[in-house]
Motif scaffolding. Sequence first.
Motif, PDB file in Angstrom:
ATOM      1  N   VAL A   1     -50.231  -2.967  10.291  1.00 25.71           N
ATOM      2  CA  VAL A   1     -49.884  -4.594  10.047  1.00 25.71           C
ATOM      3  C   VAL A   1     -50.223  -5.122   8.755  1.00 25.71           C
ATOM      4  N   ARG A   2     -50.276  -6.264   8.256  1.00 21.12           N
ATOM      5  CA  ARG A   2     -50.726  -6.472   6.850  1.00 21.12           C
ATOM      6  C   ARG A   2     -51.843  -7.145   6.904  1.00 21.12           C
ATOM      7  N   PRO A   3     -53.066  -6.687   6.520  1.00 20.77           N
ATOM      8  CA  PRO A   3     -54.370  -7.489   6.760  1.00 20.77           C
ATOM      9  C   PRO A   3     -54.645  -8.129   5.154  1.00 20.77           C
ATOM     10  N   PHE A   4     -55.052  -9.226   5.349  1.00 25.69           N
ATOM     11  CA  PHE A   4     -55.618  -9.833   3.952  1.00 25.69           C
ATOM     12  C   PHE A   4     -57.141 -10.151   4.247  1.00 25.69           C
ATOM     13  N   ALA A   5     -57.978  -9.255   3.592  1.00 21.59           N
ATOM     14  CA  ALA A   5     -59.296  -8.918   3.886  1.00 21.59           C
ATOM     15  C   ALA A   5     -59.979 -10.340   3.849  1.00 21.59           C
ATOM     16  N   GLY A   6     -60.861 -10.372   4.951  1.00 14.72           N
ATOM     17  CA  GLY A   6     -61.532 -11.487   5.059  1.00 14.72           C
ATOM     18  C   GLY A   6     -60.680 -12.710   5.475  1.00 14.72           C
ATOM     19  N   GLU A   7     -59.518 -12.845   5.523  1.00 12.21           N
ATOM     20  CA  GLU A   7     -58.835 -13.907   5.991  1.00 12.21           C
ATOM     21  C   GLU A   7     -58.264 -13.757   7.252  1.00 12.21           C
TER      22      GLU A   7
END
Length: 359
Positions: free
Chosen positions: A327-333
């Motif tokens: 999947v596509r993580p957006f760190a901290g979000e």
Amino acid sequence: MSEKTPKLRAALDGIPTYKPGRPAAADGPAAYKLSSNENPYPPLPGVLESAVSAAGSFNRYPDMACTGLMAELSEHFSVPVEHLATGTGSVGVAQQLIQSTAGPGDEVIYAWRSFEAYPIITQVSGASSVKVPLTSGEVHDLDAMLAAITDRTRLIFVCNPNNPTGTVVRRAELESFLDRVPSDVLVVLDEAYREFIRDPEVPDGIEIYRDRPNVCVLRTFSKAYGLAGLRVGFAVAHEPVAAALRKTAVPFGVSQLAQDAAVASLRSEAALLERVDSLVTERARVYEGLVGQGWTVPESQANFVWLRLGDRTTDFAAACERAGVVVRPFAGEGVRVTIGESAAMDLFLEAAEEFRKAL
């Protein structure tokens, strides 16, 4: 020998690097890539044959004016050819838009979080980003975006549906917003995921643009049409804006393969709609599954879903990879998850359920 290095533009200092969705590792446990909002289906009927035929002439330059594609788009969307411009995906056209409107000292407004490329292409131009936080419901805060307009504002992006949240701006609020934006500020309706919308209150940007000279609509063949690897997008805008886009386009940027494949894709609309309907059905299944597990998920009108996870984002992405999906993580979000094959979504839902239990 001099140790001096070539002088580069200071505007590039600290520029963020675009992070593409990570593919599934060939030798790893992850079998499915759900990180790039790609269409899981193969090319539409007639598209591969068209591209193969064009490939026989790739020792020649493509038609720089994209004549055949422009004519097809003009007929398909009932807009004048003079109101069209093409580029290397909608992100390429977005960069042309900023090059045409904004430079050092100017400002570009967009919601945040929104499309990851906006801050990059803004900074490359030397302009300044004005990021307006989404509402608590993960939606564009149009009132706050209006309040952010100054005499330095040159362009406003409205990503509809928004990437990565999948949320939408509806007709009444959009038209009210546009009525109050100064007429010399360009508003770009980025509709890369338009085909996946099922909410009847979300307007078609092309209908909105017709009587608004400061509105431009972005579309792409990368998502619903499944031509992500060929890089072809287009803009619909009134003639002064469209002409500026054609001036700032990279010469011969859209290959003949891409042009011919896009034309064939437009002519396969019945098959396109069938595939999009299947993905929308799968999106509903995934959404209902996540809500049933206890997750708070914004209702998506795109081909992905969004989970705001905060500091648990990286752990969740790792858990998904162990289960077989990237999947596509957006760190901290949070995490954006593309709607793909049913088998992939089953693995994702299982991973989400196990992660939820452990919280």
